[in-house]
Design an enzyme around this catalytic site. Sequence first.
Site, short mmCIF file in Angstrom:
data_model
loop_
_atom_site.label_atom_id
_atom_site.label_comp_id
_atom_site.label_asym_id
_atom_site.label_seq_id
_atom_site.Cartn_x
_atom_site.Cartn_y
_atom_site.Cartn_z
N GLU A 59 15.33 -7.09 -0.91
CA GLU A 59 16.16 -6.42 -1.91
C GLU A 59 16.56 -7.37 -3.03
O GLU A 59 16.58 -6.99 -4.21
CB GLU A 59 17.41 -5.85 -1.23
CG GLU A 59 17.14 -4.80 -0.17
CD GLU A 59 17.00 -5.36 1.23
OE1 GLU A 59 17.38 -4.68 2.19
OE2 GLU A 59 16.51 -6.52 1.38
N ARG A 202 -4.54 -15.90 15.10
CA ARG A 202 -3.57 -16.88 15.61
C ARG A 202 -2.39 -17.04 14.67
O ARG A 202 -1.24 -17.12 15.09
CB ARG A 202 -4.26 -18.23 15.81
CG ARG A 202 -5.25 -18.30 16.95
CD ARG A 202 -5.94 -19.65 16.98
NE ARG A 202 -6.88 -19.76 18.08
CZ ARG A 202 -7.68 -20.81 18.28
NH1 ARG A 202 -7.63 -21.84 17.43
NH2 ARG A 202 -8.51 -20.84 19.31
#
Length: 376
Positions: A59, A202
Amino acid sequence: MSATWTKNDTRCMERALELAQRGLFEVAPNPLVGAVIVDADGHIVGSGWHENFGGPHAEVNAFNRVNAEDKKRLHDCTWYVTLEPCNHTGQTPPCTDLIARHKPRRVVVATVDPNPLVSGKGIRRLRSLGIQVDVGCKEAEALWQNRRFIWAMKHQKPWVVLKWASTVDGFLDPRLSHQRTAKSGGVAITGEQARATTHRWRAEEMGILIGVQTALVDEPALNVRESKGRNPQRFVLDPHHRLPDSHSLFQETASQTKAIRIVSTDAAGSENDQHCRWNQQEGISGLLHRLHTDYTINSLLVEGGAHTLNSFIAAGQWNELKRWTSPQVSEQGLLAPTKPHNAVLPPFGEHDGMAGEDQWDHWIHTDSIESLKESR
């Protein structure tokens, strides 16, 4: 929860989800979050995402990208956020403070934050200020995107991804058991393109785990050298302390910390390596709780070997499965695990593909899908 979403609602939330995904390799253990600010005419005037752990939230980044002229009209805007805005002070101030200062006419949230510090509190605060808050736009997609964070918050253990590679006739390693001696090295089942994809897998997870036999024989580095992103924390399941302290996994490098040895609570220890003490009577579920509680591991990639993978499957302690199948034919060797009967295709994203000559497929535990649905 709103029952009807406009085309613009859907478009803006889809954009916010796209932005959130950009934080995949950088924000864990925080959730992936994207935000889009839209003016009264439906035009996007600001957008952002949570870019790195401990950094500004989505935000804030979206607000900072709004130009000075549009900031004068924020009260007429709608904010689209993929996860409920926080209402507490952590490493950054509450996002609800920022939104409240500009009091937009509407906030659209994809899904509620399962974190007990937030869960519903951010939504209630904004509504108490007279701001219209609608929840549930693209909710299923948002839950899937944050499946690691949501699962860890709900169950206090990591989201577990199993991964293996086998020949087309179902072998992990063409060698017989007497040939798999210490330091004999791994046998390449898949090619370079598949290895690069595996390194990306990974990098998506916070931790990576192998069994002691795989460590002894293959001596894998377990890093992400062929992908962007951070190296996951390495764990070795070594209940009886078989690995020597001099093993390469216990050597720290500039880019990777020492692996953590998981040993039984009654095993002899060493002062030269890090231990995670595991009461085996608590089973794999107990181990996963410890990895989450003691090491803040929200997601874990289990790469082998066969015994370790089968142990997780037998215990039902897995969420996702990613498999490679090579065109190689072995006819003998170490058998790969069998895909569990309760594995189904994932609800979003690709479920199979190719990397060079190697094929991958992607599955999810049926119970994991139901757990995500229950979060709605």
